[in-house]
Structures are given as structure tokens and as C-alpha cells.
Design a protein around this motif. Structure first.
Motif, PDB file in Angstrom:
ATOM      1  N   PRO A 156       0.755  -1.265  -0.176  1.00 35.50           N
ATOM      2  CA  PRO A 156      -0.020   0.065  -0.269  1.00 35.50           C
ATOM      3  C   PRO A 156       0.883   1.130   0.026  1.00 35.50           C
ATOM      4  N   LEU A 157       0.157   2.232  -0.485  1.00 33.26           N
ATOM      5  CA  LEU A 157       1.100   3.645  -0.454  1.00 33.26           C
ATOM      6  C   LEU A 157       1.792   4.057   0.913  1.00 33.26           C
ATOM      7  N   ALA A 188      -5.072   0.361 -13.247  1.00 31.55           N
ATOM      8  CA  ALA A 188      -5.106   0.775 -11.808  1.00 31.55           C
ATOM      9  C   ALA A 188      -5.510  -0.399 -10.748  1.00 31.55           C
ATOM     10  N   GLY A 189      -4.731  -0.730  -9.880  1.00 36.04           N
ATOM     11  CA  GLY A 189      -5.012  -1.753  -8.830  1.00 36.04           C
ATOM     12  C   GLY A 189      -4.352  -1.561  -7.674  1.00 36.04           C
ATOM     13  N   PRO A 190      -5.017  -2.035  -6.481  1.00 36.33           N
ATOM     14  CA  PRO A 190      -4.570  -1.634  -5.068  1.00 36.33           C
ATOM     15  C   PRO A 190      -3.134  -2.279  -4.829  1.00 36.33           C
ATOM     16  N   ASN A 191      -2.596  -1.553  -3.882  1.00 33.03           N
ATOM     17  CA  ASN A 191      -1.331  -1.984  -3.533  1.00 33.03           C
ATOM     18  C   ASN A 191      -0.230  -2.203  -4.370  1.00 33.03           C
ATOM     19  N   GLY A 232       3.245  -0.144 -10.487  1.00 36.45           N
ATOM     20  CA  GLY A 232       2.424   0.264 -11.579  1.00 36.45           C
ATOM     21  C   GLY A 232       2.922   1.594 -12.250  1.00 36.45           C
ATOM     22  N   THR A 233       3.492   2.415 -11.406  1.00 34.74           N
ATOM     23  CA  THR A 233       3.967   3.783 -12.273  1.00 34.74           C
ATOM     24  C   THR A 233       5.136   3.451 -12.931  1.00 34.74           C
ATOM     25  N   ALA A 252       2.831 -12.960  -1.915  1.00 33.10           N
ATOM     26  CA  ALA A 252       2.023 -12.949  -0.578  1.00 33.10           C
ATOM     27  C   ALA A 252       1.135 -11.568  -0.763  1.00 33.10           C
ATOM     28  N   GLY A 253       2.092 -10.561  -1.479  1.00 33.09           N
ATOM     29  CA  GLY A 253       1.217  -9.126  -1.161  1.00 33.09           C
ATOM     30  C   GLY A 253       0.106  -9.175  -2.245  1.00 33.09           C
ATOM     31  N   ARG A 254       0.201  -9.742  -3.363  1.00 31.64           N
ATOM     32  CA  ARG A 254      -1.041  -9.790  -4.354  1.00 31.64           C
ATOM     33  C   ARG A 254      -2.129 -10.777  -3.631  1.00 31.64           C
ATOM     34  N   ALA A 255      -1.630 -11.785  -3.039  1.00 37.56           N
ATOM     35  CA  ALA A 255      -2.691 -12.604  -2.341  1.00 37.56           C
ATOM     36  C   ALA A 255      -3.315 -12.045  -1.449  1.00 37.56           C
ATOM     37  N   LYS A 256      -2.698 -11.182  -0.491  1.00 38.02           N
ATOM     38  CA  LYS A 256      -3.312 -10.435   0.449  1.00 38.02           C
ATOM     39  C   LYS A 256      -4.226  -9.219  -0.235  1.00 38.02           C
ATOM     40  N   ALA A 257      -4.022  -8.540  -1.162  1.00 40.91           N
ATOM     41  CA  ALA A 257      -4.647  -7.606  -1.854  1.00 40.91           C
ATOM     42  C   ALA A 257      -6.004  -8.104  -2.325  1.00 40.91           C
ATOM     43  N   TYR A 258      -5.873  -9.562  -2.977  1.00 41.25           N
ATOM     44  CA  TYR A 258      -7.099 -10.171  -3.334  1.00 41.25           C
ATOM     45  C   TYR A 258      -7.882 -10.994  -2.451  1.00 41.25           C
TER      46      TYR A 258
END
Length: 702
Positions: A534-535, A585-588, A593-594, A638-644
Motif C-alpha cells: 500500500p502507499l 490501476a489496482g490496489p497496493n 504500476g507507475t 504474498a502481497g498480491r494474495a493479500k490484496a485479493y
């Protein structure tokens, strides 16, 4: 004859224990002997020479014993020879062909008749040298092209030198193109002088023999050893080697290779006038001794002697002027263009002077071998192996010239005879039988992030389609190179270390690429990493490393690779592996992405700038390539799994389920997208984006 088992100039490799294992199987022993002889490049060149044995087999038709000759088939290599590479023929039928022979003007028609002499109709195609073995009475025969023997065979006083070394135990036959008539001459000289241990073919090579494989092997080694010993005793005695050193203080090794890498793409571009060529560079000590000598121009102009040499090197090399090559690069480019144009003109004149009414059309008139005093030798051919072998053959020619000049005067093959070999209709037929080039034949690919996941899949697919590949990365280099070479050939794959954020490291990697292959045609920017946060949790270090590797890395690699592409003037391809995340644009995902969006727009900017150079720049956008991906080995999964809100184990199914096609995306799918951009299918496409994500509507390019 007395057996001498201590040699200084050849390798005695016979293993008695291994030979005992093979005893009773004459074909196996013959193959063993052949492989040993082919393992020592001082004895013969790659795919040069041939060996044979005669044994008694049971005729499958009559059930009666019959003499059969096993001999290396057309286009084979004795160093790797197996049963499948051999022709086997009835000896009596080969002798019966004498009644069908109509003389030298009809030589070529005899080759078709060899097919009627085959013992096994499914064996390899017999070569033109078949009668040279078949008409001799010996059970085991070796026909090789050792540098030491060809030096004598290509000497003005070669026959007398032969008698000085071996007395009356060796025979001499003047130069003649291989064929049935030469077989008859060999048969006659042996019948007339039965005490011979071998025959030298003027300008060509050596025939030796024995009653067993071991006797033939030993006889061959002894004859070559005696020739090499004689030559060594005479080096520098009559006159300095190659007339002495002309370039006394040439550049050191590092400087030589820097100079070679600077100019090699220019040479490659000029050599690729008819098709893209792959290059080879060597600064071998034997090459430097020749190119730095007073006699370079004189001897190079005489051309090569042995047919095996000039079939792969052309009869003459292009010799560069050392002083001119020290000028600024712009002047060097202009000079090289002039030299190539003059070489092509000279080759065309040679063709016109020598051609026959039925000669094949003139082939590529560009030089194969280029000699640069102080720097070394370059060779260019349709693939890396052929380019490397051409350099090896010209090194053999250098050895021959050195030996011949030490004891006499070197004589190259007469121009018309050389043409008759180069444009021999049988040679042309062999060329026509070769498989068509693959879609990426002659292309050099440079892939960052090439040792794992998507990058490795790209390397493998490009290799499968005929490219040579340099896989650059930070780890897994040795095992990746070993694996790729095992699968696709020792000459075709290379790995180099790289840090895509470090310009000098990139320069070193590209220099290695150029020295190995001559340049670059396809650049795939695949190096990457991913961080999903996350930001509030994204650190400046996270931001910096993502933008350094993905954005700055793509910029630096492309900038330096384009310099090489422009030197070649052959166009080329840059393919950037970005991501669906550059469009969606997706979360976290703010930093990753930039950076991916920056990669995408940089690709469009480069496409706009490089189009005038015929350099295409395109982008492939993967999504959720999990299996085998280095990115997914870290915390990203792990980060993507958490995001989804799913488990790591369920991520593949999650990503597949959300696509329009319901398909999991694999590394191989991304590789196929790269292929379609670079294999000519989209030759007129640049600045484009190809999504390979299973269908994500939000990522549709509008």
C-alpha cells in the motif's frame, strides 16, 4: 613397422582397455579410431577427411560372405562419427564400376552409381571420396588433412621434401579434384609400389592405412609426427617466419578486444548484404603472428590450398590496412565500405573469369574472413558454428603457409581449380539439400533477465527458431548456459552477468555479445522485480529500486544496444516486457504500476525516434505469470494474495478465473508474443502493445 608411442606434435589417445571392450566388432573399432583422429584438430578439420574399414558381412540376399566397406558418409565429421553417419558398400560392386567409367569429363555421373553399390540402402549418402577408399586394397584407411602434411603438399618442392622425410615409403600424386579417376590413380600407385605406407595428394592431404584399426591409427600418427618434426626443425632457418614481424608493438589483449568490439558490428553489417551473418572473432597467437608479419599481404593473396579450407573461407580473405583502421570511426566506416565494395567486385570478376556454361549462379560475394593487423581475425557466416569453423579452417591455412614457407615456397591452388571445387555441381547439390533457414536464422538476441521465468522462456523459443541468444542476468548464469548449450548447441547460447542499473556493466555485457557473435539484432528488456505494498508502506527505497531496474534499466540497455544496431545498419527489434499493471490501476501497487506505465510510454517514444533506423520497438504486457517466474518467488505473491483476499496457493486459479478466456498465463505464452514481433510476422509494426493476460477488459488498449 616399428611403433613409436611417444609423440610431440599429435595426441596418442588410444586406450587399450577401451579397445579390448570393442574387440571383435570391427565397425566399433573403426568408429573409435575415427573419433580419436577427429578429436585432434592438428590431424584434421571439423567435417574434414574421412576414414574407412573393410570387413566380411553376410549378404542378405545370397546368405554368402561378402566384402563390405564402411566409410564416413557425405557431410559427416569423423570426430563425432557414428554408424548412422556411415555409408556401407559392396567392395566388388565398387570395383565393377571401373567398366562404367568414361573418363574425367564424366566424373560426376559416377556419384549416382554409388547408390547401386550400397550394402544397406538406408545408410548415409556416400561421399565423393568413396572410390578413393574403395579401390585401395587395405582393410583400414585414414584420409586426413593435417596442417603439417598439407604444408608439404602445398610446397613448391613438396615431392622432394617428401622423399627427404620418408625416403621411398611414401607416394605422391599431383593435385587433382577428388573423384573416381583419383581413386584409380591411388589404386595404381599402390599396385606399382606395394611397400608404401601412405600417399600424399598434392595440395590436398594424406592417405595412410593398416591391416587393423590400431595399425592404421599408429601409422597415421607416425607419418604426421615425422612431418611436423621436420617442419619445426626448419622454422626460422631459411628466413624469418612469415618474413619477420612488421607490427612490432601491437595493442595489448584488452585494447585489441576493445578495438574489435568497436568495429565488429560495422563489419557484420557490411558482410550481411545478402543475409544476416553471425560473426566470430579470434586473436589467437597463430593468427597474430600471421597478421602482424611482413608476408601477410603476399601470402593472403595466394589463397588457400586444401579444398576443405577454401570451401569454408573463400579462396582469399579481406586484409585491412592497419594504419587506416586507426583513424576515427567515421573514416574507418568509409574505408570499410570501400574495401567491401572492392572485394565484391574482385569476387565477381573471379566468377566471370572462371565460370562454365553450367555453373551455378554466383553466390554471396562478401568476404568470409577478414584480417586486421594488430587485432586479429573476423569471420562471418550463416550461423555461429559455421563462422567459428571458418576461422578454424583459416587458422589451419595459416599453419600450412607457415610450414610451406619454412621449407620451400607456399603455392595456393590455381584459381580455376579453386573455382571448379567451389562451384562444383555436386557441391551445389549438397547445398540445395540443406534444410531451409529457420525464421530467426542469423539473428542475435540479447535478453535481460534471461536466466529464469519469462526471460528464460523467451531465450528458449528464440533459440528454437534459429537465433543465437545471450541471456543476461545476475544469477543462475553457469547452469543456464550449460542447459541451453546442451539443448541447442555449444555455439548458440551465452550468458553474461549484468546489472541493468549500471551503464559500465551493460557495456561489458554488450561487448561480450559483440565479440561472441558480431553484434545484436533483437533486444528484449525483461529484467525486472516487483514490490506490492500500500502507499503508506511503500518506502523511497522501494520506489527507487523499481524505477531503477524497470525504467532506468530499460533506458540504459536500449541506449547502448541501439548504438550497435545503428553501426550494423540492418534495422532490428527492441521488445520491452512491461505489464498489464501499466494500463490498469489496482490496489497496493503504486510504485510497480507507475514504473510499468513509464516503460510503456518509453517504448512509444523510442518507436517514434528509431523508426528511421528501421528499428522496431514494441511492448508485451504479461499478467499473472506465476509458474517458474522469479518475481513470484519473493514477497510479491504474498502481497498480491493479500490484496485479493486469497491464499498464495489459490493465486493461479484466481487470476485465471478473472480473465475473459479463463486461462492461466504461462511464461511460454509471453515468449510467443515476443516471437511474433521479431520473426518477420509483424515486420511493419512498431509502437504497438500486445497484451498476453488471458483477457482483462480493463487493460484493453484504447
Amino acid at each position: 613397422m616399428e611403433k613409436t608411442l611417444t609423440f610431440q606434435h599429435v595426441s596418442y589417445l588410444w586406450d587399450e582397455a577401451k579397445a579390448l571392450e570393442l574387440s571383435g566388432d570391427e565397425v566399433a573399432l573403426f568408429l573409435y579410431r575415427s573419433n580419436l583422429l577427429g578429436a585432434d584438430l592438428r590431424l584434421t578439420n571439423y567435417a574434414g577427411g574421412n576414414t574407412s574399414c573393410k570387413l566380411t558381412e553376410t549378404d542378405p540376399v545370397t546368405g554368402q560372405p561378402v566384402d563390405v566397406m564402411w566409410v564416413k558418409g557425405s557431410g559427416g565429421d569423423i570426430g563425432t562419427l557414428t554408424k548412422a553417419g556411415c555409408a556401407n558398400l559392396y567392395v566388388d560392386k565398387l570395383h565393377a564400376l571401373k567398366s562404367r567409367y568414361r573418363g574425367l569429363p564424366f566424373e560426376d555421373e559416377m556419384v549416382a552409381l554409388f547408390e547401386y553399390c550400397l550394402f544397406d540402402p538406408k545408410c548415409a549418402t556416400p561421399s565423393i571420396d568413396t572410390p578413393l577408399h574403395g579401390l585401395l586394397p587395405f582393410r583400414h584407411i585414414d584420409h586426413l588433412h593435417p596442417d603439417a602434411l598439407i604444408a608439404i603438399a602445398a610446397s613448391q618442392d613438396g615431392e622432394q621434401i617428401m622423399r627427404d622425410i620418408w625416403g621411398d615409403t611414401m607416394g605422391w600424386l599431383p593435385w587433382q579434384k577428388p573423384g573416381f579417376d583419383l581413386g584409380l590413380q591411388l589404386e595404381k600407385i599402390v599396385a606399382d609400389t606395394p611397400h608404401l605406407r601412405g600417399v600424399i595428394l598434392g595440395g590436398h592431404g594424406l592417405f595412410t592405412w593398416g591391416n587393423t584399426s590400431y595399425e592404421s591409427y599408429i601409422n597415421t600418427l607416425e607419418v604426421i609426427e615425422m612431418a611436423a618434426t621436420y617442419l619445426e626443425a626448419h622454422y626460422g632457418q631459411r628466413k624469418p617466419v612469415f618474413g619477420g614481424v612488421k607490427l612490432e608493438n601491437g595493442p595489448d589483449a584488452d585494447t585489441r578486444r576493445q578495438q574489435a568490439a568497436e568495429v565488429m558490428p560495422v563489419l557484420r553489417g557490411l558482410a550481411s548484404g545478402q543475409r544476416r551473418m553471425v560473426g566470430h572473432y579470434t586473436d589467437d597467437a597463430r593468427v597474430l603472428e600471421f597478421v602482424n608479419s611482413h608476408d601477410l599481404a603476399r601470402l593472403a593473396q595466394k589463397g588457400t590450398s586444401c579444398p576443405d579450407h577454401f570451401l569454408r573461407t573463400k579462396i582469399r580473405p579481406l586484409v585491412l590496412d592497419e594504419a587506416t583502421m586507426r583513424q576515427p570511426l567515421a573514416a574507418v566506416k568509409e574505408y570499410l565500405q570501400e574495401q567491401f565494395a572492392a572485394y565484391r567486385q574482385d569476387y565477381a570478376a573471379y566468377y566471370e573469369r572462371s565460370k562454365h556454361p553450367n555453373s551455378p549462379a554466383m553466390r554471396d560475394p562478401n568476404p568470409v574472413v577478414i584480417l586486421w593487423p594488430g587485432v586479429g581475425m573476423f569471420s562471418f557466416a550463416k550461423d555461429k558454428q559455421t563462422a567459428r569453423v571458418a576461422a578454424e579452417f583459416y587458422t589451419n591455412a595459416i599453419n600450412v603457409m607457415k610450414g610451406a614457407e619454412a621449407v620451400s615456397e607456399y603455392t595456393g591452388l590455381a584459381e580455376q581449380e579453386a573455382f571448379n571445387i567451389e562451384y562444383w555441381l555436386l557441391e551445389e547439390a549438397k547445398l540445395q539439400r540443406m534444410p531451409k533457414p529457420k525464421s530467426l536464422s542469423g539473428q542475435i538476441a540479447y535478453v535481460t533477465g534471461g536466466t529464469g521465468g519469462i526471460g528464460l522462456a523467451i531465450c528458449e523459443l528464440l533459440l528454437q527458431h534459429g537465433a543465437v541468444v545471450v541471456a543476461t542476468d545476475r544469477d543462475r548464469l553457469e547452469e543456464t548456459q550449460a542447459d541451453l548449450r546442451k539443448k541447442y548447441g555449444q555455439d548458440n547460447a551465452l550468458t553474461t552477468p549484468i546489472d541493468v542499473t549500471n551503464a559500465p556493466a551493460i557495456a561489458d555485457s554488450l561487448r561480450t555479445t559483440v565479440l561472441q557473435f558480431g553484434g545484436v539484432d533483437i533486444v528484449v528488456n525483461c529484467a525486472g522485480l516487483s514490490i506490492s505494498k500500500p502507499l503508506s508502506e511503500t518506502t523511497q527505497a522501494d520506489w527507487d529500486i523499481l524505477n531503477d531496474v524497470l525504467v532506468k534499466g530499460q533506458f540504459l540497455v536500449t541506449q547502448q544496444a541501439v548504438e550497435i544496431l545503428r553501426k550494423q545498419r540492418l534495422g532490428g527489434d527492441v521488445v520491452n516486457i512491461a505489464s498489464k499493471n501499466g494500463l490498469v490501476a489496482g490496489p497496493n501497487n503504486v510504485a510497480y504500476g507507475t514504473a510499468k506505465a513509464a516503460q510503456l510510454h518509453m517504448s512509444r517514444l523510442l518507436a517514434a525516434e528509431l523508426g528511421a533506423d528501421k528499428i522496431r520497438v514494441n511492448t508485451v504486457n504479461p499478467d499473472a505469470v506465476l509458474r517458474g517466474s522469479k518475481i513470484w518467488e519473493g514477497d510479491w505473491a504474498a502481497g498480491r494474495a493479500k490484496a485479493y483476499g486469497v491464499s498464495v496457493e489459490d493465486l493461479p486459479a484466481h487470476y485465471a478465473k478473472r480473465t475473459l478466456l479463463g486461462e492461466e498465463v504461462l511464461a511460454e505464452d509471453i515468449a510467443k508474443a515476443v516471437l511474433v514481433f521479431v520473426d518477420g510476422s509483424l515486420r511493419k509494426s512498431t509502437g504497438n502493445v500486445l497484451n498476453v493476460d488471458g483477457g482483462v477488459a480493463m487493460a484493453f488498449v484504447r
